[in-house]
Scaffold this motif. Structure first.
Motif, PDB file in Angstrom:
ATOM      1  N   ALA A 291     -12.600 -67.780 -29.996  1.00 38.85           N
ATOM      2  CA  ALA A 291     -13.107 -66.673 -30.806  1.00 38.85           C
ATOM      3  C   ALA A 291     -14.505 -67.017 -31.286  1.00 38.85           C
ATOM      4  O   ALA A 291     -14.739 -67.211 -32.467  1.00 38.85           O
ATOM      5  CB  ALA A 291     -12.154 -66.404 -31.951  1.00 38.85           C
ATOM      6  N   ARG A 292     -15.448 -67.084 -30.384  1.00 37.20           N
ATOM      7  CA  ARG A 292     -16.799 -67.523 -30.711  1.00 37.20           C
ATOM      8  C   ARG A 292     -17.581 -66.499 -31.522  1.00 37.20           C
ATOM      9  O   ARG A 292     -18.523 -66.844 -32.203  1.00 37.20           O
ATOM     10  CB  ARG A 292     -17.551 -67.853 -29.437  1.00 37.20           C
ATOM     11  CG  ARG A 292     -16.959 -69.052 -28.726  1.00 37.20           C
ATOM     12  CD  ARG A 292     -17.768 -69.430 -27.499  1.00 37.20           C
ATOM     13  NE  ARG A 292     -17.126 -70.533 -26.850  1.00 37.20           N
ATOM     14  CZ  ARG A 292     -16.625 -70.485 -25.628  1.00 37.20           C
ATOM     15  NH1 ARG A 292     -16.732 -69.408 -24.910  1.00 37.20           N
ATOM     16  NH2 ARG A 292     -16.030 -71.534 -25.106  1.00 37.20           N
ATOM     17  N   THR A 293     -17.227 -65.228 -31.428  1.00 36.45           N
ATOM     18  CA  THR A 293     -17.984 -64.185 -32.121  1.00 36.45           C
ATOM     19  C   THR A 293     -17.353 -63.784 -33.449  1.00 36.45           C
ATOM     20  O   THR A 293     -17.859 -62.901 -34.114  1.00 36.45           O
ATOM     21  CB  THR A 293     -18.123 -62.940 -31.236  1.00 36.45           C
ATOM     22  OG1 THR A 293     -16.810 -62.457 -30.932  1.00 36.45           O
ATOM     23  CG2 THR A 293     -18.873 -63.253 -29.953  1.00 36.45           C
ATOM     24  N   VAL A 294     -16.285 -64.432 -33.844  1.00 35.70           N
ATOM     25  CA  VAL A 294     -15.607 -64.104 -35.100  1.00 35.70           C
ATOM     26  C   VAL A 294     -16.276 -64.865 -36.243  1.00 35.70           C
ATOM     27  O   VAL A 294     -16.463 -66.075 -36.175  1.00 35.70           O
ATOM     28  CB  VAL A 294     -14.103 -64.462 -35.036  1.00 35.70           C
ATOM     29  CG1 VAL A 294     -13.434 -64.213 -36.374  1.00 35.70           C
ATOM     30  CG2 VAL A 294     -13.420 -63.671 -33.937  1.00 35.70           C
ATOM     31  N   VAL A 295     -16.618 -64.117 -37.278  1.00 39.92           N
ATOM     32  CA  VAL A 295     -17.245 -64.724 -38.455  1.00 39.92           C
ATOM     33  C   VAL A 295     -16.246 -64.635 -39.607  1.00 39.92           C
ATOM     34  O   VAL A 295     -15.777 -63.553 -39.954  1.00 39.92           O
ATOM     35  CB  VAL A 295     -18.551 -63.993 -38.827  1.00 39.92           C
ATOM     36  CG1 VAL A 295     -19.150 -64.593 -40.085  1.00 39.92           C
ATOM     37  CG2 VAL A 295     -19.538 -64.059 -37.671  1.00 39.92           C
TER      38      VAL A 295
ATOM     39  N   THR B  16     -11.078 -60.926 -42.464  1.00 38.87           N
ATOM     40  CA  THR B  16     -11.633 -60.912 -41.119  1.00 38.87           C
ATOM     41  C   THR B  16     -10.585 -60.300 -40.202  1.00 38.87           C
ATOM     42  O   THR B  16      -9.455 -60.778 -40.152  1.00 38.87           O
ATOM     43  CB  THR B  16     -11.983 -62.337 -40.646  1.00 38.87           C
ATOM     44  OG1 THR B  16     -12.923 -62.899 -41.565  1.00 38.87           O
ATOM     45  CG2 THR B  16     -12.566 -62.329 -39.253  1.00 38.87           C
TER      46      THR B  16
ATOM     47  N   VAL C 104      -9.454 -59.266 -36.390  1.00 41.42           N
ATOM     48  CA  VAL C 104      -9.655 -59.541 -34.980  1.00 41.42           C
ATOM     49  C   VAL C 104      -8.615 -58.758 -34.193  1.00 41.42           C
ATOM     50  O   VAL C 104      -7.428 -58.827 -34.506  1.00 41.42           O
ATOM     51  CB  VAL C 104      -9.510 -61.055 -34.674  1.00 41.42           C
ATOM     52  CG1 VAL C 104      -9.683 -61.330 -33.194  1.00 41.42           C
ATOM     53  CG2 VAL C 104     -10.490 -61.867 -35.497  1.00 41.42           C
TER      54      VAL C 104
ATOM     55  N   GLN D  12     -19.317 -67.822 -16.858  1.00 39.61           N
ATOM     56  CA  GLN D  12     -20.540 -67.552 -17.618  1.00 39.61           C
ATOM     57  C   GLN D  12     -21.606 -67.082 -16.643  1.00 39.61           C
ATOM     58  O   GLN D  12     -21.804 -67.703 -15.601  1.00 39.61           O
ATOM     59  CB  GLN D  12     -21.006 -68.813 -18.330  1.00 39.61           C
ATOM     60  CG  GLN D  12     -20.003 -69.333 -19.327  1.00 39.61           C
ATOM     61  CD  GLN D  12     -20.427 -70.664 -19.904  1.00 39.61           C
ATOM     62  OE1 GLN D  12     -21.188 -71.404 -19.306  1.00 39.61           O
ATOM     63  NE2 GLN D  12     -19.921 -70.973 -21.086  1.00 39.61           N
TER      64      GLN D  12
ATOM     65  N   PRO E  46      -9.276 -62.992 -24.341  1.00 41.44           N
ATOM     66  CA  PRO E  46     -10.370 -62.081 -24.659  1.00 41.44           C
ATOM     67  C   PRO E  46     -10.866 -61.362 -23.403  1.00 41.44           C
ATOM     68  O   PRO E  46     -10.808 -61.926 -22.302  1.00 41.44           O
ATOM     69  CB  PRO E  46     -11.468 -62.987 -25.212  1.00 41.44           C
ATOM     70  CG  PRO E  46     -10.799 -64.264 -25.563  1.00 41.44           C
ATOM     71  CD  PRO E  46      -9.603 -64.379 -24.667  1.00 41.44           C
TER      72      PRO E  46
ATOM     73  N   SER F 196     -10.919 -54.881 -22.105  1.00 45.15           N
ATOM     74  CA  SER F 196     -10.343 -54.710 -23.435  1.00 45.15           C
ATOM     75  C   SER F 196      -9.195 -53.712 -23.370  1.00 45.15           C
ATOM     76  O   SER F 196      -9.308 -52.657 -22.750  1.00 45.15           O
ATOM     77  CB  SER F 196     -11.425 -54.195 -24.395  1.00 45.15           C
ATOM     78  OG  SER F 196     -10.892 -54.045 -25.682  1.00 45.15           O
TER      79      SER F 196
END
Length: 114
Positions: free
Chosen positions: A2-6, A13, A15, A38, A77, A104
């Motif tokens: 979850a690299r984009t979760v702040v 939060t 998700v 990537q 994801p 998604s």
């Protein structure tokens, strides 16, 4: 992954986990790994290069061909992935899927033809 979760102190939060991957059963399968791809182009549409760490790495727990964990659905994801399968009697993983797109809201049921 979850690299984009702040996450901020004192705030909720949220998700959404609404996409996934499921491998269809095959014979002599010992495990599999789903590796995020990537892109190398700045616009995100160039050639891909597999990331070093798998998003999912599933191994059998005993009897080959009789382990529900190998065939269970997994939350993943949305993104593009390569799929390697570990086969009984083979020293190296077998690449069976390249640039597999998981959208998604979709559960991708993948048949490797094994």
């Amino acid at each position: 992954m979850a690299r984009t979760v702040v996450v901020q102190p004192g705030k909720d939060t949220v998700v959404t986990l609404d996409s996934g991957f499921q491998l269809q059963p095959g014979t002599d399968v010992l495990g599999w790994e789903l590796i995020p791809v990537q892109t190398t182009a700045a616009d995100g549409h160039g050639e891909g290069a597999a990331a070093a760490a798998p998003a999912i790495n599933v191994k059998h727990g005993g009897v080959v061909g009789n382990n529900d964990r190998l065939w269970s659905p997994y939350v993943v994801p949305p993104g593009t992935y390569d799929l390697n399968i570990f086969i009984k009697g083979m020293d190296e993983p077998l690449p069976v899927g390249e640039a597999i797109a998981i959208k998604s809201g979709d559960l991708l049921n993948f048949d490797a033809g094994l």
